[in-house]
Design an enzyme around this catalytic site. Structure first.
Site, PDB file in Angstrom:
ATOM      1  CG  HIS A 190       9.540 -17.184  -1.330  1.00 43.90           C
ATOM      2  ND1 HIS A 190       9.022 -16.597  -0.205  1.00 43.90           N
ATOM      3  CD2 HIS A 190       8.887 -18.366  -1.451  1.00 43.90           C
ATOM      4  CE1 HIS A 190       8.096 -17.370   0.308  1.00 43.90           C
ATOM      5  NE2 HIS A 190       7.996 -18.460  -0.414  1.00 43.90           N
ATOM      6  CD  GLU A 218     -14.028  -0.144   1.362  1.00 48.75           C
ATOM      7  OE1 GLU A 218     -14.494   0.978   1.109  1.00 48.75           O
ATOM      8  OE2 GLU A 218     -14.660  -1.200   1.187  1.00 48.75           O
ATOM      9  N   GLY A 238     -12.619   8.926  -7.217  1.00 49.27           N
ATOM     10  CA  GLY A 238     -12.453   7.816  -6.286  1.00 49.27           C
ATOM     11  C   GLY A 238     -12.368   8.415  -4.892  1.00 49.27           C
ATOM     12  N   PRO A 242     -15.432   7.083 -13.315  1.00 50.53           N
ATOM     13  CG  PRO A 242     -15.881   6.672 -15.565  1.00 50.53           C
ATOM     14  CD  PRO A 242     -16.554   6.889 -14.241  1.00 50.53           C
ATOM     15  CB  THR A 253     -15.647  -5.215  -5.838  1.00 47.61           C
ATOM     16  OG1 THR A 253     -14.484  -4.407  -5.997  1.00 47.61           O
ATOM     17  CG2 THR A 253     -15.239  -6.625  -5.448  1.00 47.61           C
TER      18      THR A 253
HETATM   19  C1  LIG Z   1      -9.764  -3.511  -7.885  1.00 47.38           C
HETATM   20  C2  LIG Z   1     -10.567  -2.363  -7.404  1.00 47.38           C
HETATM   21  C3  LIG Z   1     -11.824  -2.564  -6.855  1.00 47.38           C
HETATM   22  C4  LIG Z   1     -12.606  -1.478  -6.444  1.00 47.38           C
HETATM   23  N1  LIG Z   1     -13.866  -1.695  -5.963  1.00 47.38           N
HETATM   24  C5  LIG Z   1     -14.678  -0.626  -5.704  1.00 47.38           C
HETATM   25  C6  LIG Z   1     -16.053  -0.805  -5.360  1.00 47.38           C
HETATM   26  O1  LIG Z   1     -16.529  -1.927  -5.204  1.00 47.38           O
HETATM   27  N2  LIG Z   1     -16.842   0.295  -5.224  1.00 47.38           N
HETATM   28  C7  LIG Z   1     -16.359   1.557  -5.375  1.00 47.38           C
HETATM   29  O2  LIG Z   1     -17.115   2.514  -5.228  1.00 47.38           O
HETATM   30  N3  LIG Z   1     -15.041   1.773  -5.676  1.00 47.38           N
HETATM   31  C8  LIG Z   1     -14.204   0.713  -5.848  1.00 47.38           C
HETATM   32  N4  LIG Z   1     -12.876   0.909  -6.186  1.00 47.38           N
HETATM   33  C9  LIG Z   1     -12.390   2.274  -6.338  1.00 47.38           C
HETATM   34  C10 LIG Z   1     -11.453   2.690  -5.205  1.00 47.38           C
HETATM   35  O3  LIG Z   1     -12.201   2.956  -4.051  1.00 47.38           O
HETATM   36  C11 LIG Z   1     -10.667   3.930  -5.680  1.00 47.38           C
HETATM   37  O4  LIG Z   1      -9.792   3.489  -6.703  1.00 47.38           O
HETATM   38  C12 LIG Z   1      -9.889   4.565  -4.569  1.00 47.38           C
HETATM   39  O5  LIG Z   1     -10.746   5.193  -3.644  1.00 47.38           O
HETATM   40  C13 LIG Z   1      -8.904   5.620  -5.097  1.00 47.38           C
HETATM   41  O6  LIG Z   1      -9.542   6.500  -5.955  1.00 47.38           O
HETATM   42  P1  LIG Z   1      -8.913   6.828  -7.409  1.00 47.38           P
HETATM   43  O7  LIG Z   1      -8.534   5.537  -8.030  1.00 47.38           O
HETATM   44  O8  LIG Z   1      -9.881   7.680  -8.123  1.00 47.38           O
HETATM   45  O9  LIG Z   1      -7.608   7.643  -7.098  1.00 47.38           O
HETATM   46  P2  LIG Z   1      -7.518   9.239  -6.953  1.00 47.38           P
HETATM   47  O10 LIG Z   1      -8.570   9.709  -6.025  1.00 47.38           O
HETATM   48  O11 LIG Z   1      -7.489   9.815  -8.313  1.00 47.38           O
HETATM   49  O12 LIG Z   1      -6.108   9.393  -6.279  1.00 47.38           O
HETATM   50  C14 LIG Z   1      -4.882   9.327  -7.021  1.00 47.38           C
HETATM   51  C15 LIG Z   1      -3.726   9.593  -6.061  1.00 47.38           C
HETATM   52  O13 LIG Z   1      -3.849  10.901  -5.479  1.00 47.38           O
HETATM   53  C16 LIG Z   1      -3.869  10.807  -4.066  1.00 47.38           C
HETATM   54  N5  LIG Z   1      -4.781  11.817  -3.542  1.00 47.38           N
HETATM   55  C17 LIG Z   1      -6.056  12.075  -3.964  1.00 47.38           C
HETATM   56  N6  LIG Z   1      -6.584  13.084  -3.253  1.00 47.38           N
HETATM   57  C18 LIG Z   1      -5.624  13.483  -2.366  1.00 47.38           C
HETATM   58  C19 LIG Z   1      -5.571  14.479  -1.350  1.00 47.38           C
HETATM   59  N7  LIG Z   1      -6.606  15.261  -1.078  1.00 47.38           N
HETATM   60  N8  LIG Z   1      -4.413  14.602  -0.637  1.00 47.38           N
HETATM   61  C20 LIG Z   1      -3.357  13.800  -0.885  1.00 47.38           C
HETATM   62  N9  LIG Z   1      -3.352  12.836  -1.839  1.00 47.38           N
HETATM   63  C21 LIG Z   1      -4.479  12.683  -2.559  1.00 47.38           C
HETATM   64  C22 LIG Z   1      -4.345   9.395  -3.764  1.00 47.38           C
HETATM   65  O14 LIG Z   1      -3.910   8.967  -2.474  1.00 47.38           O
HETATM   66  C23 LIG Z   1      -3.671   8.615  -4.882  1.00 47.38           C
HETATM   67  O15 LIG Z   1      -2.332   8.366  -4.534  1.00 47.38           O
HETATM   68  C24 LIG Z   1     -12.072  -0.163  -6.544  1.00 47.38           C
HETATM   69  C25 LIG Z   1     -10.788   0.021  -7.064  1.00 47.38           C
HETATM   70  C26 LIG Z   1     -10.036  -1.039  -7.488  1.00 47.38           C
HETATM   71  C27 LIG Z   1      -8.680  -0.803  -8.062  1.00 47.38           C
END
Ligand SMILES: Cc1cc2nc3c(=O)[nH]c(=O)nc-3n(C[C@H](O)[C@H](O)[C@H](O)COP(=O)(O)OP(=O)(O)OC[C@H]3O[C@@H](n4cnc5c(N)ncnc54)[C@H](O)[C@@H]3O)c2cc1C
Length: 397
Positions: free
Chosen positions: A352, A377, A135, A132, A163
């Site tokens: 469209h 990813e 990411g 939570p 996923t």
């Molecule tokens: C539908 C779905 C399926 C998924 N499936 C999987 C899965 O199977 N396994 C798994 O492990 N994960 C999974 N994920 C998680 C996904 O990999 C993460 O959501 C993704 O890596 C982004 O992390 P976050 O959502 O925590 O965003 P955050 O890390 O909180 O980032 C928020 C924003 O801040 C920016 N940001 C963060 N750090 C920096 C930095 N250092 N410099 C500049 N900008 C930054 C990001 O680019 C983004 O715009 C899934 C996500 C979704 C939505």
């Protein structure tokens, strides 16, 4: 499809595989995708069909019952499938990454135990790094595996965004462990967690609470995973040794990036096809809209983007297949493919007109699906960090 996104120099076997998958997409995926997506229904028949075609074992070596194909073959198959329906490519993606992790980092016993059953699709893989509160920043992992006196481990924590969280029976799960290392990156361990498919308590101390409601990427489930004092043997550590989890997962994510680039290519190709077809049917001001230069130029730009990202994706896959570094190339391919796919699909949506906003039209679904390419990813910001840092090392003054 016509002349776009062609790949030179494929073997006869690769050509044959791609033809078969293309036909399967035309016959079984495209006709079913709209209804299944709108009702958020798991595409069981399609998955059974892909199992029969051997797609779950595509990259698994023949000695383990797979087809032993390359990353390039896999990526081109994924591109075809995502062109039909992106969610279906999501069903095989985490499976492919877990198989890759086992092939690259697993012990002989782990390979023997899982790969033959993964090749048939009997064992299905999920990949779990996210939580939570994390990411992008994997170093913040808080799910903890504590070593017990008998040498086994107990895992407690909450994982997010899995996923295939419910349909999988084997989860490659990143945890924090106390290895006494100074670097946080050396205090992480990947476990191979076995569970039943389904929701609720699917193994001792392992609960899959339910499906997360998403904007798109429907049909395939994405879930949380709660671990409460889950007891697991040390033999379930990927590769048998703790402290290597971060590096193993990053290796998996790197091939995952080629896979997301391929999915984005598939969406862009479909977006282009839908747009170019609609532009030749819809009339305004006495002619089909393709004859307005603004639309014609849009079609040209869309096609150029499709060609660019397909080429970059293929190059990254080929580098990996020939054993060369591809961190920069995979990052570039993933970043540009997701951004361009987003633009191509939006251009098609604009072509469209109002109908693009109707659920009756495929482009409405693509508009929602393509957004996930920007996130999965690693976001584009994270790709830029990877590309930039790596190039600074190569071009160091
Ligand atoms: C539908 C779905 C399926 C998924 N499936 C999987 C899965 O199977 N396994 C798994 O492990 N994960 C999974 N994920 C998680 C996904 O990999 C993460 O959501 C993704 O890596 C982004 O992390 P976050 O959502 O925590 O965003 P955050 O890390 O909180 O980032 C928020 C924003 O801040 C920016 N940001 C963060 N750090 C920096 C930095 N250092 N410099 C500049 N900008 C930054 C990001 O680019 C983004 O715009 C899934 C996500 C979704 C939505």
């Amino acid at each position: 499809m016509g002349r776009l996104a062609q790949t030179e120099g494929l073997t006869e076997i690769q050509d044959e595989i791609l033809k078969t998958i293309h036909q399967f997409v035309e016959d079984k995926i495209i006709p079913a995708a709209q209804e299944l997506e709108h009702s958020d229904t798991y595409p069981q028949e399609i998955i059974d069909g892909l199992k029969e075609l051997g797609v779950f074992g595509l990259t698994i070596p023949e000695e383990y019952g797979g087809l032993g194909e390359s990353l390039l073959t896999y990526a081109l198959v994924v591109e075809e499938i995502a062109r039909g329906w992106m969610s279906v490519s999501g069903v095989i993606n985490t499976h492919f990454i877990v198989a890759y992790l086992l092939m690259q980092h697993g012990t002989d016993e782990q390979k023997q135990r899982y790969l033959p059953r993964m090749a048939t699709g009997e064992v299905r893989g999920a990949f779990s790094m996210s939580e939570p509160a994390l990411g992008s920043d994997v170093s913040a992992v808080s799910t903890k595996a504590t070593r017990l006196e008998d040498g086994s481990y107990s895992i407690t924590g909450q994982k997010m965004w899995l996923t295939n969280g419910a349909s999988s029976t084997l989860v490659a799960l990143l945890t924090k462990t106390d290895e006494g290392a100074e670097s946080v990156y050396q205090n992480m361990t990947t476990f191979l967690v076995e569970k039943e498919a389904g929701f609720g308590e699917t193994a001792q101390g392992v609960t899959v609470p339910g499906k997360l409601e998403k904007m798109g990427y429907k049909g395939v489930e994405t879930t949380e995973l709660i671990l409460e004092d889950h007891k697991i043997a040390a033999e379930q550590i990927l590769g048998g040794e703790p402290g290597k989890g971060f590096f193993q997962m990053m290796d998996g994510v790197e091939v995952g990036r080629v896979n997301v680039a391929a999915r984005a290519c598939g969406l862009a190709i479909r977006g282009f096809e839908l747009g170019v077809a609609y532009a030749q049917q819809r009339k305004t001001f006495g002619k089909v809209i393709a004859d307005h230069q603004a639309i014609l130029f849009r079609i040209a730009e869309m096609a150029t983007k499709v060609e660019t990202i397909h080429t970059m994706m293929v190059r990254a896959a080929r580098l990996k297949d020939t054993g060369r570094r591809m961190d920069v190339e995979a990052g570039m391919a993933k970043m540009l493919a997701s951004e361009y796919a987003n633009e191509v699909v939006e251009d098609s949506f604009r072509i469209h007109g109002g109908y693009g906003y109707s659920k009756e039209y495929e482009i409405e679904r693509l508009m929602r699906e393509v957004k996930f390419m920007l996130i999965g990813e690693g976001t584009s910001d994270i790709q830029k960090m990877i590309i930039g840092r790596s190039l600074l090392k190569d071009y160091k003054l």
